[in-house]
Design a protein around this motif. Structure first.
Motif, PDB file in Angstrom:
ATOM      1  N   GLN A  82      50.233   7.424  52.039  1.00  0.00           N
ATOM      2  CA  GLN A  82      50.596   8.329  53.035  1.00  0.00           C
ATOM      3  C   GLN A  82      49.935   9.721  52.627  1.00  0.00           C
ATOM      4  N   MET A  83      49.220  10.130  53.693  1.00  0.00           N
ATOM      5  CA  MET A  83      48.201  11.331  53.431  1.00  0.00           C
ATOM      6  C   MET A  83      48.879  12.205  54.514  1.00  0.00           C
ATOM      7  N   ASN A  84      49.189  13.518  53.909  1.00  0.00           N
ATOM      8  CA  ASN A  84      49.786  14.725  54.823  1.00  0.00           C
ATOM      9  C   ASN A  84      49.048  15.824  54.579  1.00  0.00           C
ATOM     10  N   SER A  85      49.108  16.845  55.191  1.00  0.00           N
ATOM     11  CA  SER A  85      48.444  18.195  55.254  1.00  0.00           C
ATOM     12  C   SER A  85      47.174  17.827  54.901  1.00  0.00           C
ATOM     13  N   LEU A  86      46.280  16.932  55.821  1.00  0.00           N
ATOM     14  CA  LEU A  86      44.918  16.667  55.564  1.00  0.00           C
ATOM     15  C   LEU A  86      44.064  17.673  55.690  1.00  0.00           C
ATOM     16  N   LYS A  87      43.116  17.795  54.916  1.00  0.00           N
ATOM     17  CA  LYS A  87      41.981  18.937  54.923  1.00  0.00           C
ATOM     18  C   LYS A  87      40.685  18.312  55.260  1.00  0.00           C
ATOM     19  N   PRO A  88      39.680  19.217  55.787  1.00  0.00           N
ATOM     20  CA  PRO A  88      38.399  18.694  56.047  1.00  0.00           C
ATOM     21  C   PRO A  88      37.730  17.988  54.774  1.00  0.00           C
ATOM     22  N   GLU A  89      37.893  18.460  53.605  1.00  0.00           N
ATOM     23  CA  GLU A  89      37.518  17.800  52.210  1.00  0.00           C
ATOM     24  C   GLU A  89      38.109  16.720  51.747  1.00  0.00           C
ATOM     25  N   ASP A  90      39.358  16.038  52.839  1.00  0.00           N
ATOM     26  CA  ASP A  90      39.545  14.745  52.421  1.00  0.00           C
ATOM     27  C   ASP A  90      38.895  13.656  53.193  1.00  0.00           C
ATOM     28  N   THR A  91      37.771  14.312  53.831  1.00  0.00           N
ATOM     29  CA  THR A  91      36.921  13.143  54.661  1.00  0.00           C
ATOM     30  C   THR A  91      36.238  12.267  53.476  1.00  0.00           C
ATOM     31  N   ALA A  92      36.604  11.127  53.925  1.00  0.00           N
ATOM     32  CA  ALA A  92      35.822  10.044  52.958  1.00  0.00           C
ATOM     33  C   ALA A  92      36.000   8.556  53.410  1.00  0.00           C
ATOM     34  N   VAL A  93      35.299   7.668  52.729  1.00  0.00           N
ATOM     35  CA  VAL A  93      35.623   6.319  52.863  1.00  0.00           C
ATOM     36  C   VAL A  93      36.752   5.865  51.664  1.00  0.00           C
TER      37      VAL A  93
END
Length: 124
Positions: A82-93
């Motif tokens: 579960q991923m909350n408060s996502l940030k652009p730096e979380d962009t990944a495979v």
């Protein structure tokens, strides 16, 4: 052999949430620790989170602590992120991995089975 298939990735705006799933087949993962890793463009694959075989022990990378939660349902042979408060730096495979041991670890070399990955893109 264990086959792992991730799902739930996609495009989300910053501040949003996603829930990744990792479905295992081939054998039960009930006795295995499970982990999530990620690889951003141009970067090395890095540890995100890991969970013990019973689900009662977890570890997280500092960058996701307090925002991401790893969990598992052994009856469904599935692990979640579960991923909350996502940030652009979380962009990944994002990759799911299984460790033939009961205890969570952060080292990639300590995992025995890997999925193909699911793309997560966070727009600003």
């Amino acid at each position: 052999q264990v086959q792992l298939v991730e799902s739930g990735g996609g495009l989300v705006q910053a501040g949003g949430s996603l829930r990744l799933s990792c479905a295992a087949s081939g054998r039960t993962i009930g006795g295995y620790a499970m982990g999530w890793f990620r690889q951003a463009p141009g970067k090395e694959r890095e540890f995100v989170a890991s969970i013990a075989w019973t689900g009662d022990s977890t570890i997280y990378a500092d960058s996701v602590k307090g925002r991401f939660t790893i969990s598992r349902d052994n009856a469904k042979n599935t692990v979640y992120l579960q991923m909350n408060s996502l940030k652009p730096e979380d962009t990944a495979v994002y990759y799911c991995a299984a460790r033939v041991s009961r205890w969570p670890r952060s080292g990639q070399s300590e995992y025995d089975y890997w999925g193909q990955g699911t793309q997560v893109t966070v727009s600003s």
